[in-house]
Motif scaffolding. Sequence first.
Motif, PDB file in Angstrom:
ATOM      1  N   TRP A 129      33.012  43.713  32.381  1.00 59.33           N
ATOM      2  CA  TRP A 129      34.390  43.377  32.011  1.00 59.33           C
ATOM      3  C   TRP A 129      35.404  44.271  32.710  1.00 59.33           C
ATOM      4  CZ3 TRP A 129      37.763  46.804  29.891  1.00 59.33           C
ATOM      5  CH2 TRP A 129      37.220  47.987  29.353  1.00 59.33           C
ATOM      6  N   MET A 178      33.377  42.426  40.812  1.00 57.63           N
ATOM      7  CA  MET A 178      32.823  41.385  39.947  1.00 57.63           C
ATOM      8  C   MET A 178      31.435  41.747  39.423  1.00 57.63           C
ATOM      9  SD  MET A 178      33.950  37.939  42.018  1.00 57.63           S
ATOM     10  CE  MET A 178      33.502  36.814  40.698  1.00 57.63           C
ATOM     11  N   TYR A 190      35.863  43.095  36.197  1.00 55.81           N
ATOM     12  CA  TYR A 190      36.670  41.882  36.301  1.00 55.81           C
ATOM     13  C   TYR A 190      38.159  42.188  36.130  1.00 55.81           C
ATOM     14  CZ  TYR A 190      33.035  38.378  36.793  1.00 55.81           C
ATOM     15  OH  TYR A 190      32.032  37.591  37.291  1.00 55.81           O
ATOM     16  N   SER A 225      35.288  35.519  45.883  1.00 53.48           N
ATOM     17  CA  SER A 225      36.339  36.523  46.046  1.00 53.48           C
ATOM     18  C   SER A 225      37.105  36.299  47.342  1.00 53.48           C
ATOM     19  CB  SER A 225      35.736  37.933  46.037  1.00 53.48           C
ATOM     20  OG  SER A 225      35.234  38.259  44.770  1.00 53.48           O
ATOM     21  N   TRP A 256      39.173  43.427  39.366  1.00 58.09           N
ATOM     22  CA  TRP A 256      39.157  42.284  40.290  1.00 58.09           C
ATOM     23  C   TRP A 256      40.469  41.504  40.206  1.00 58.09           C
ATOM     24  CZ3 TRP A 256      38.489  36.843  39.093  1.00 58.09           C
ATOM     25  CH2 TRP A 256      38.189  36.041  40.209  1.00 58.09           C
ATOM     26  N   VAL A 257      40.937  41.262  38.991  1.00 57.40           N
ATOM     27  CA  VAL A 257      42.208  40.561  38.811  1.00 57.40           C
ATOM     28  C   VAL A 257      43.351  41.376  39.414  1.00 57.40           C
ATOM     29  CG1 VAL A 257      43.867  39.733  37.096  1.00 57.40           C
ATOM     30  CG2 VAL A 257      41.420  39.279  36.799  1.00 57.40           C
ATOM     31  N   GLN A 283      29.587  35.736  44.513  1.00 55.06           N
ATOM     32  CA  GLN A 283      30.711  36.635  44.250  1.00 55.06           C
ATOM     33  C   GLN A 283      31.467  36.950  45.533  1.00 55.06           C
ATOM     34  OE1 GLN A 283      28.344  39.686  42.369  1.00 55.06           O
ATOM     35  NE2 GLN A 283      28.990  39.062  40.311  1.00 55.06           N
TER      36      GLN A 283
END
Length: 634
Positions: free
Chosen positions: A416, A412, A419, A515, A422-423, A511
Amino acid sequence: MPPEAPLIWGAWLCLVSPLAAAALIALGGNRLSRRGAGYLATLATFVAFVGAAISFFSLVGRDPGDRSHLSTAWTWLGAGSYHSGFSVLVDPLSVMMMLIVSGVGALIVGYSIGYMDGDAEERRYFAYMALFVFSMLLLVEGGNLLLLLAGWGMVGLSSYLLIGFWHERPSAVAAAKKAFVMNAVGDATMALALFMLIQKTGTLDFGTVFARTGGLGGWAVNLIALGLLGGAVAKSAQLPLQAWLPDAMEGPTPVSALIHAATMVTAGVYLIVRTHLIFEAAPKVEDLAAGLGAATLLMAGGIALVQTDIKRVIAYSTMSQIGYMFLGAGLGAYANGMFHLMTHAFFKALLFMAAGIVIHALAGEQDMRNMGGLGELLPFTRRCFLVGSLALVGVFPFAGFFSKDSILAAAMDRGWYGYLLWVAGLGGTLLTGLYTFRMYFIVFGGRRSAFVREHFEHGHGEGPFSMTSTVAILAVLALVGGWIQFAPIWHPITTWLEPAARPLVEPRSWQEWSSSGIALALGLAGIGLAWLLYGARKPRPVPRLAFAQRALEHKLYFDEAYDLAFYRPAAGLALLLGRFFERPLIAGSSRELAEGSVDVGRGLSRLQTGLVRTYALAIASSLAVIAVVFVAVR
């Protein structure tokens, strides 16, 4: 005695003891009992752990600037201006790996005493296991990149010997060759990177190479980083060189545990962290490493959903969890990746060894479709397997919760792209909960299958003490091992590794907490879905998407693609060369030479008449010819 003597001696003791055990078992032969070989290998690996502990406690309390020591035994190789010593590097990173490899390795080797009992080749097995541990220790302790490469190659050799240990099985031989060949591809890219380093810097010593990294130039440092990444990807079974790992399950179960938990597949993560300054000078390659890790963890999680072999499900979980480590190391969260490497060693060795008890009790059966209802028959194993499964999913308060979620938090903090990773990591968490507890409910839940009723060895129990005791120790480690670091509050692992690998990302508390919360919720959702589909009293029918299931069952057709792209063209070229080059020119010329030699012999044999007058005539004729020649010359 100088103050650094204990940590240096501890490192050499850690390195040499498993090598000595391998040599003694090999030289002892039949003079050493099979059980004695197991005890010797276990003792030597435990002594290696003691040496690692001595080095660790010798480093604790030292100033961060005084936590890196190099000890050279002799100059190993010299050519012109290039010299390389046989040396060990003792710093926080190498000591951490020494503790993991020797500690978990000692438990796995000890477990093998019971698991391999009665095998006719037990001595050879323990010699290979000791050699494997030594090879990995050489890799992590090597004081320069040349020694690291030597350990790298020996790890590949050891895995080949152990995967194909039961060489009477064609499938085991094929799996060993596949692992060796696919790793050789990565070894080649890594060797090319080291050749380029020698050309550009004149050395392979860590300190000098890293100091000169900034002057390498963009194209050169990118090529070097790509070569190192190729080696790491192959050794750690990441995309696109991951196809060897599931087949490696053909070896004995403790071998699978050692490869997946403490040795081979963790080597790629260690390489990235050890050479992080090179990767930081090539940020696109570092991002590529993180992206490959994210893609691998999703792919492996999907394939694990349709596997029926209990060891292959755990193997794909390894591939997925190594993907998390690559993700962390590629983002610059080096301590987070190494922390997950440590906790993963605990719960992955636990899962493999608990699965080994199941396989042992079912006379070697590994197909989960023939299992079921084993929870009542193997209650201790069921509880330990549950602990390992919860740690793998990352459920609080088990070890995986603390280490995996900190990697997601680090993602995180990288914009971008972070992220996006992260997904992907969160999606992997859902898959992990689903495939892990699918395995758990199928094996230990439900009714006993006909195969279990017929083949379960009731007098067998849950294995000898050497198996159950080591599994119990690992269950405790999988339960409490993660509490060493809880990133939002305390972070001793990060502080410990900072002198060797300073992190590039520092996620904030929100974060970390967010998470952890989302990952925990998704992991529990995966467990709940697995219970609905496989564990409830009236399990729901599993939805079937024919094309997707077929693709996953074929491992996304990677084996078929490699067969079409590499094996078939190579085999076709070999057939053509054999027909139009080797047979007519090589074999044909050999045949003509043989036939010509026979004809010459036959011709000469006609001159051997045995008559004195014929020989006298030949001598006189020769003398006459010689006389004429001399007269003509004068």
